[in-house]
Design an enzyme around this catalytic site. Structure first.
Site, PDB file in Angstrom:
ATOM      1  CG  PHE A   1      -9.921   2.836   2.722  1.00 44.31           C
ATOM      2  CD1 PHE A   1     -11.040   2.386   3.558  1.00 44.31           C
ATOM      3  CD2 PHE A   1      -9.559   1.885   1.328  1.00 44.31           C
ATOM      4  CE1 PHE A   1     -11.794   1.230   3.396  1.00 44.31           C
ATOM      5  CE2 PHE A   1     -10.509   0.604   1.316  1.00 44.31           C
ATOM      6  CZ  PHE A   1     -11.672   0.401   2.227  1.00 44.31           C
ATOM      7  CD  GLU A   2      -4.696   1.506  -0.629  1.00 44.98           C
ATOM      8  OE1 GLU A   2      -3.400   0.887  -0.393  1.00 44.98           O
ATOM      9  OE2 GLU A   2      -4.907   1.816  -1.737  1.00 44.98           O
ATOM     10  CG  LEU A   3      -2.752   2.170   8.230  1.00 40.82           C
ATOM     11  CD1 LEU A   3      -1.956   0.836   8.458  1.00 40.82           C
ATOM     12  CD2 LEU A   3      -1.807   3.354   8.638  1.00 40.82           C
TER      13      LEU A   3
ATOM     14  CB  SER B   1      -0.954   0.065   1.368  1.00 38.79           C
ATOM     15  OG  SER B   1      -1.553   1.109   1.197  1.00 38.79           O
TER      16      SER B   1
END
Length: 545
Positions: free
Chosen positions: A444-446, A366
């Site tokens: 958001f990916e984290l 990411s």
């Protein structure tokens, strides 16, 4: 004595009425001895520790006038009865009172008074020493403690006793030992009578003497030279004599050397040397005595040999130190090279943990996506790092399979669902942190990776600090907590893409254990790199539409 036994109470009353034989003064926190013997017998016998006397002597104690008389049993610990005496070790302030003893068939009853004075109230700064450690073969003296505290009163000369041995009454206040022997060790008791306002009382103090013996340490089988140094005064009509003796417990004393008659010394020192060609077990059990004599008297020096254990002690000491230093050095080495040790273990012994876990990728990557106009060819941005550097090292060099959004996920699906699915199919989630990442939509990916890791313990997060950043207040709480507790690997732009640098060691340490032997064939590197670049360029256009 049988009549006294029948009238036991009457005998005690008579003894109390008759009055004490002596009044003793004692100092608290010191040893004190009270013997059951008439004063007239002191010059012949003070202390008898035989079992016969202990069985014959009865002791009683009355603390204050009018109080009942108590018997001192043989089970008492302080004072304790030894033979015909009571030992206080030490004597306390509450030990004052009248002490009555009876010896069957010898002394019907004998009473003495003990008055105990607290040491801090003795009004004397020179209480003396009650324990002495004297060096053998030297000269010293034993003083009666606190004798100078009563110089303002009329007192008698000091009488000295040694436990089991009575010494002569001395006119001096101390015992002078011109030459100290082992036999001088023991317990000494000094008495002197003090007259104060027509009242006579006896001050008694106890001195415990220890003798320190010189020992000669050596190995058996080695030669030894022993010297006797003697100083003689000037002699006109008498020749001084020196000789060495061996004193063995199993045999009588025997001379080591012939007697030497010293001539024309005129007040000088003389050294007499004895040599043992080979030290034997018999020598270790013997005392070597140097005997010197002149017209004034004689003097003796004693030497005791002891087996030398110092080499073994040094060996054990040095061995323990070496082990301790080795442990410290080893611990420091393991601490400093822990990553290398773990990686070496993985290469040869660790089991491949990716087998049978139904995961498709080793790590989901990411990062912050860059627009084309934001790119700067001068510096390596995080997108280039994620799409070029990480695959080059982790995939081509170490055989891991990464999940890259542009390469491995087909466009057209729901963004959030594709991200969550990709993370769930990965064993690790690599998060490349930068100011653009924590302040942009990629955060958001984290958050999704943290939630997936909470649900699936096989998923672990690896944070790469690509650039320094400041956490915005708008971050979700779960993301803030993850940034504090998760492991962070810092990227340094200067030559950090070398496989031997610490960055890549930490990355491999946090990546799953995987058997990568047989990977990295050079014939496929160029083709795979060109194909990946073509796919990336085509996918970028599709995702950004």
């Amino acid at each position: 004595m049988s009549d006294c036994t029948d009238m036991f109470v009457a005998c005690l009353s008579e003894c109390l009425y008759k009055g004490p034989e002596r009044i003793y003064h004692a100092i608290t926190d010191e040893e004190f001895i009270l013997e059951c013997v008439l004063p007239s017998q002191h010059h012949t016998h003070m202390y008898n520790n035989s079992f016969l006397y202990k069985s014959k002597v009865l002791w009683f104690w009355q603390q204050k006038d009018g109080e009942p008389v108590k018997i001192i049993s043989n089970e008492s610990t302080n004072p304790i009865q030894e033979g015909n005496a009571l030992w206080f070790r030490p004597i306390g302030i509450n030990a004052s009172g009248v002490y009555i003893c009876m010896i069957r068939e010898e002394i019907p009853c004998l009473s003495n008074i003990i008055k105990v004075q607290a040491k801090n109230n003795a009004n004397c700064s020179d209480n003396g020493r009650n324990e002495l450690s004297l060096l053998i073969q030297t000269g010293h003296s034993i003083s009666c403690p606190g004798i100078h505290c009563y110089n303002h009163l009329r007192r008698s000369p000091v009488t000295w006793y040694k436990v089991t041995v009575t010494l002569l009454k001395l006119t001096d206040d101390k015992i002078v030992l011109h030459h100290i022997y082992k036999q001088d060790a023991g317990i000494y008791v000094c008495d002197y009578i003090v007259c104060d306002n027509s009242i006579q009382w006896t001050m008694r103090r106890v001195v415990r003497v220890k003798i320190i013996v010189f020992l000669c340490f050596l190995f058996t089988g080695k030669p030894l030279t022993i010297e006797c140094k003697v100083f003689f005064g000037f002699e006109r009509d008498f020749l001084p004599m020196i000789t060495w003796y061996r004193d063995n417990k199993e045999s009588k004393s025997e001379p080591l050397l012939q007697k030497i008659r010293v001539k024309e010394l005129e007040g000088k020192s003389f050294v007499h040397v004895a040599t043992l060609r080979e030290v034997t077990e018999r020598d270790l059990n013997s005392n070597f005595i140097c005997f010197a004599q002149n017209s004034v008297g004689n003097s003796t020096g004693v030497l005791k040999l002891k087996r030398k254990e110092r080499a073994l002690f040094k060996f054990i000491l040095y061995g323990a130190i070496a082990v301790l230093v080795g442990l410290l050095v080893g611990s420091a080495f393991v601490y400093q090279h822990w990553i290398e040790i773990v990686l070496m273990y993985r290469n040869y012994l660790a089991k491949d943990e990716t087998i049978g876990d139904s995961k498709e990728f080793d790590a989901f990557v990411s990062y912050s996506k860059q627009d084309s106009f934001e790119s700067d060819s001068t510096f390596l941005n995080e997108e280039q790092f994620a799409l070029e550097v990480l695959p080059e090292m982790l995939e081509n060099k170490y055989g891991y399979k990464l999940c890259l959004l542009e390469r491995d996920i087909l466009p057209g699906g729901a963004y959030t669902d594709d991200i969550v699915t990709a993370i769930q199919q990965s064993r690790r989630a690599i998060i490349i942190l930068s100011p653009g990442y924590v302040n942009g939509p990629s955060i958001f990916e984290l958050q999704a990776a943290v939630n997936c890791a909470l649900e699936d313990n096989m998923i672990k997060l690896i944070l790469i600090k690509y650039k320094s950043f400041q956490e915005p207040e708008s971050l979700p709480p779960i993301v803030k907590k993850a940034l504090k507790i998760l492991p962070v690997v810092t990227w340094k732009s200067s030559n950090s893409n070398s496989p031997n640098k610490q960055f890549w060691k930490y990355m491999r340490y946090h990546m799953p254990v995987k058997n990568t032997r047989g990977l990295g064939k050079n014939s496929l590197k160029f083709f795979s790199h060109r194909l990946f670049s073509m796919v990336i360029n085509s996918r970028k256009v599709a995702w950004r539409r």
